[in-house]
Design an enzyme around this catalytic site. Structure first.
Site: not given
Length: 105
Positions: A53, A71, A73, A82, A86
């Protein structure tokens, strides 16, 4: 014959499936019923694929919290922060995108 339109929409999605019925002489083409096809695509197609990741950290002196995750994604319900979305995105697409972590120095 019906024409097809396919275009990229947003980060990581593609949309296709608009078509028109052939027109009669002197009339405008009529839209036909079309089903939308949405396909998730990887956001991180070539960056550091050897890592499970991808998470980056930045040290900043003037933060109110000791750690803030942002975040990357574009799936977070609390964007720009976030919320862990994800994880589901990575499982669905095989991507490895993770948050940007801002750390208080």
């Amino acid at each position: 014959m019906a024409s097809m339109l396919s275009m990229a929409v947003g980060a990581g999605f593609s949309y296709g499936g608009l078509g028109l019925r052939p027109s009669r002489a002197g009339t405008q083409p009529r839209p036909r019923s079309a089903a939308a096809v949405v396909r998730a695509e990887a956001i991180n197609p070539e960056i550091r694929k050897s890592e499970a990741k991808v998470v980056d950290s930045v040290v900043v002196t003037e933060l109110s919290k000791p750690l803030t995750a942002y975040c990357r994604c574009w799936r977070s319900g609390t964007f720009p922060l976030c919320d862990g979305s994800h994880v589901k995105h990575n499982k669905a697409t095989g991507d490895n995108v993770g948050p940007l972590l801002l750390k208080k120095e």
